[in-house]
Design an enzyme around this catalytic site. Structure first.
Site, PDB file in Angstrom:
ATOM      1  N   ASP A   1      28.265 -10.771 -46.824  1.00 41.95           N
ATOM      2  CA  ASP A   1      27.604 -12.080 -46.749  1.00 41.95           C
ATOM      3  C   ASP A   1      28.097 -12.921 -45.567  1.00 41.95           C
ATOM      4  O   ASP A   1      27.437 -12.953 -44.527  1.00 41.95           O
ATOM      5  CB  ASP A   1      27.749 -12.826 -48.084  1.00 41.95           C
ATOM      6  CG  ASP A   1      26.658 -13.855 -48.328  1.00 41.95           C
ATOM      7  OD1 ASP A   1      25.723 -13.927 -47.523  1.00 41.95           O
ATOM      8  OD2 ASP A   1      26.738 -14.577 -49.350  1.00 41.95           O
ATOM      9  N   ASP A   2      29.218 -13.603 -45.723  1.00 44.22           N
ATOM     10  CA  ASP A   2      29.779 -14.451 -44.665  1.00 44.22           C
ATOM     11  C   ASP A   2      31.280 -14.164 -44.579  1.00 44.22           C
ATOM     12  O   ASP A   2      32.103 -14.955 -45.052  1.00 44.22           O
ATOM     13  CB  ASP A   2      29.528 -15.927 -44.996  1.00 44.22           C
ATOM     14  CG  ASP A   2      28.044 -16.232 -45.077  1.00 44.22           C
ATOM     15  OD1 ASP A   2      27.408 -16.340 -44.020  1.00 44.22           O
ATOM     16  OD2 ASP A   2      27.520 -16.309 -46.207  1.00 44.22           O
TER      17      ASP A   2
ATOM     18  N   HIS B   1      23.644  -7.085 -45.835  1.00 44.87           N
ATOM     19  CA  HIS B   1      23.596  -8.531 -46.127  1.00 44.87           C
ATOM     20  C   HIS B   1      24.797  -9.200 -45.479  1.00 44.87           C
ATOM     21  O   HIS B   1      25.866  -9.283 -46.078  1.00 44.87           O
ATOM     22  CB  HIS B   1      23.573  -8.738 -47.647  1.00 44.87           C
ATOM     23  CG  HIS B   1      23.432 -10.170 -48.071  1.00 44.87           C
ATOM     24  ND1 HIS B   1      22.949 -10.534 -49.305  1.00 44.87           N
ATOM     25  CD2 HIS B   1      23.718 -11.342 -47.441  1.00 44.87           C
ATOM     26  CE1 HIS B   1      22.951 -11.846 -49.423  1.00 44.87           C
ATOM     27  NE2 HIS B   1      23.429 -12.358 -48.299  1.00 44.87           N
TER      28      HIS B   1
ATOM     29  N   GLU C   1      20.719 -16.041 -56.457  1.00 43.00           N
ATOM     30  CA  GLU C   1      22.143 -16.244 -56.144  1.00 43.00           C
ATOM     31  C   GLU C   1      22.605 -17.415 -57.024  1.00 43.00           C
ATOM     32  O   GLU C   1      23.314 -17.214 -58.002  1.00 43.00           O
ATOM     33  CB  GLU C   1      22.328 -16.545 -54.651  1.00 43.00           C
ATOM     34  CG  GLU C   1      23.780 -16.798 -54.245  1.00 43.00           C
ATOM     35  CD  GLU C   1      23.934 -17.231 -52.785  1.00 43.00           C
ATOM     36  OE1 GLU C   1      22.941 -17.641 -52.155  1.00 43.00           O
ATOM     37  OE2 GLU C   1      25.086 -17.168 -52.281  1.00 43.00           O
TER      38      GLU C   1
ATOM     39  N   HIS D   1      25.409 -12.496 -42.616  1.00 42.56           N
ATOM     40  CA  HIS D   1      24.896 -13.521 -41.698  1.00 42.56           C
ATOM     41  C   HIS D   1      25.830 -13.567 -40.499  1.00 42.56           C
ATOM     42  O   HIS D   1      27.021 -13.878 -40.667  1.00 42.56           O
ATOM     43  CB  HIS D   1      24.876 -14.888 -42.382  1.00 42.56           C
ATOM     44  CG  HIS D   1      24.108 -14.888 -43.672  1.00 42.56           C
ATOM     45  ND1 HIS D   1      22.813 -15.338 -43.768  1.00 42.56           N
ATOM     46  CD2 HIS D   1      24.453 -14.448 -44.924  1.00 42.56           C
ATOM     47  CE1 HIS D   1      22.394 -15.205 -45.025  1.00 42.56           C
ATOM     48  NE2 HIS D   1      23.365 -14.668 -45.749  1.00 42.56           N
TER      49      HIS D   1
ATOM     50  N   HIS E   1      16.746 -14.014 -49.960  1.00 43.48           N
ATOM     51  CA  HIS E   1      17.772 -14.399 -50.922  1.00 43.48           C
ATOM     52  C   HIS E   1      17.068 -14.940 -52.168  1.00 43.48           C
ATOM     53  O   HIS E   1      16.193 -15.810 -52.058  1.00 43.48           O
ATOM     54  CB  HIS E   1      18.650 -15.519 -50.358  1.00 43.48           C
ATOM     55  CG  HIS E   1      19.662 -15.078 -49.349  1.00 43.48           C
ATOM     56  ND1 HIS E   1      19.356 -14.331 -48.247  1.00 43.48           N
ATOM     57  CD2 HIS E   1      21.011 -15.300 -49.294  1.00 43.48           C
ATOM     58  CE1 HIS E   1      20.456 -14.117 -47.547  1.00 43.48           C
ATOM     59  NE2 HIS E   1      21.486 -14.693 -48.152  1.00 43.48           N
TER      60      HIS E   1
END
Ligand code: ADE
Ligand code: ZN
Length: 334
Positions: free
Chosen positions: A278-279, A17, A200, A19, A197
């Site tokens: 994630d980011d 996961h 969340e 991005h 997703h």
């Protein structure tokens, strides 16, 4: 923290996961802005970093989409991905399944081909030079229409063999999975792996929808599942993977602090939890920084780290042969 960072560093890691646009570090953002003659609304890298003080998912997404504007050429997408893979290599991340958001780029006139060529060339180099195996997951932006998602799926057709799966991301609240039933059915017919997703910021009901209506094989985040005991039982019984992102959840205020994160409860309920970044450029770090922050706040046992690591191998879409290699690396540590 009783377990040493050395141990966390040595664990062979699988990231499911992440991005790729969220791995754009401020330094690279400034470099690409300069290369492409774009003026950023920040005076310096430090000023930009200071803006990374989010109150919820949307406040992050606004900056994330703005940042992605500096990505213009194949070389830009290559450089972005290569930088991420080098971080992976430093942290013993051995297999990655990364998200990309084509609509963020095609909506500003960047051809789909430019994006995918840059990404895949870097991933191929990562495999050859760093031994990192990979898959690419195309995410539909859920704040846009289903028609736009279907158009994006059409654009992906010539590159079908380069794309492993289809996902769903962006603003969750008000954009339930049911909005994308036709697009996911079309993706399933084309043989893509499916993820989304859900849970969340959104409710447990969105997790049910992702499973029942979109037929996804993994839930990205999914931390809201504890709202619904029936859902927890279902996720546990079918061992449906949850790609949990601890630093992200704290930075986006899903939990107030890491000590408040529900990771341990998820593990105690025998859910198939994996840890992910994630980011990473926006949320304070990559896989290892997530592991270290979790360990400082939650003090997991060695067995729990083994379980999380094994879960990620199992939950990946890697071949059985590759999974066996990853397992072997993991067992050498125990
Ligand atoms: N796009 C990038 N990061 C995301 C996240 N954490 N949730 C939804 N969409 C995203
Ligand atoms: Zn995400």
């Amino acid at each position: 923290m009783t377990l040493a960072t050395d141990f966390l560093h040595a664990l062979p890691k699988v990231e499911l996961h992440m991005h790729i646009e969220g791995s754009l570090e401020p330094e690279l953002m400034f470099r690409l802005a300069q290369r492409n003659n774009i003026t950023l609304p920040y005076d310096s890298v430090d000023a930009l970093r200071q803006a990374y003080d989010f109150s919820n998912l949307q406040s992050f997404l606004d900056l994330y989409y703005q940042g992605a504007n500096v990505l213009q050429t194949e070389q830009d997408f290559f450089d972005l991905t290569w930088a991420y893979l080098q971080r992976c290599h430093e942290q013993n991340v051995e297999h990655v399944e990364i998200f990309f958001d084509p609509q963020t780029h095609t909506d500003r006139g960047i051809p789909f081909e430019t994006v995918i060529n840059g990404l895949t060339q870097a991933l191929a180099q990562g495999e050859q030079q760093l031994g990192i195996s990979h898959g690419l997951i195309l995410c539909f932006l859920r704040h846009l229409s289903e028609e736009s998602a279907l158009e994006t799926l059409e654009q992906a057709k010539p590159f079908r063999e380069k794309i492993l799966g289809i996902g769903l991301d962006s603003s969750e609240l008000g954009h339930p999975p049911e909005k994308f039933q036709r697009a996911f059915a079309a993706a399933q017919a084309q043989g893509y792996k499916l993820v989304a997703h859900a849970g969340e910021e959104g409710p447990a009901e969105y997790i049910w929808q992702a499973l029942d209506l979109l037929k996804v094989q993994r839930i990205d985040h999914g931390v809201a599942c504890l709202q619904d005991p029936e859902l927890v039982a279902h996720l546990a019984e079918h061992q449906i993977p949850l790609t949990v992102c601890p630093n992200s959840n704290v930075r986006l205020r899903v939990f107030d602090t890491m000590a408040d994160h529900n990771l341990k409860t998820l593990l105690d309920k025998d859910l198939k939890v994996t840890l992910n970044s994630d980011d990473p450029a926006y949320f304070g770090g990559y896989m290892l920084e997530n592991y270290v922050n979790v360990q400082e706040a939650l003090n997991l046992s060695k067995e729990q780290w083994l379980k999380l690591s094994a879960n990620a191998i199992d939950a990946s879409f890697a071949s059985d042969a590759r999974k066996a290699q990853l397992y072997q690396q993991l067992m050498e540590l125990f």
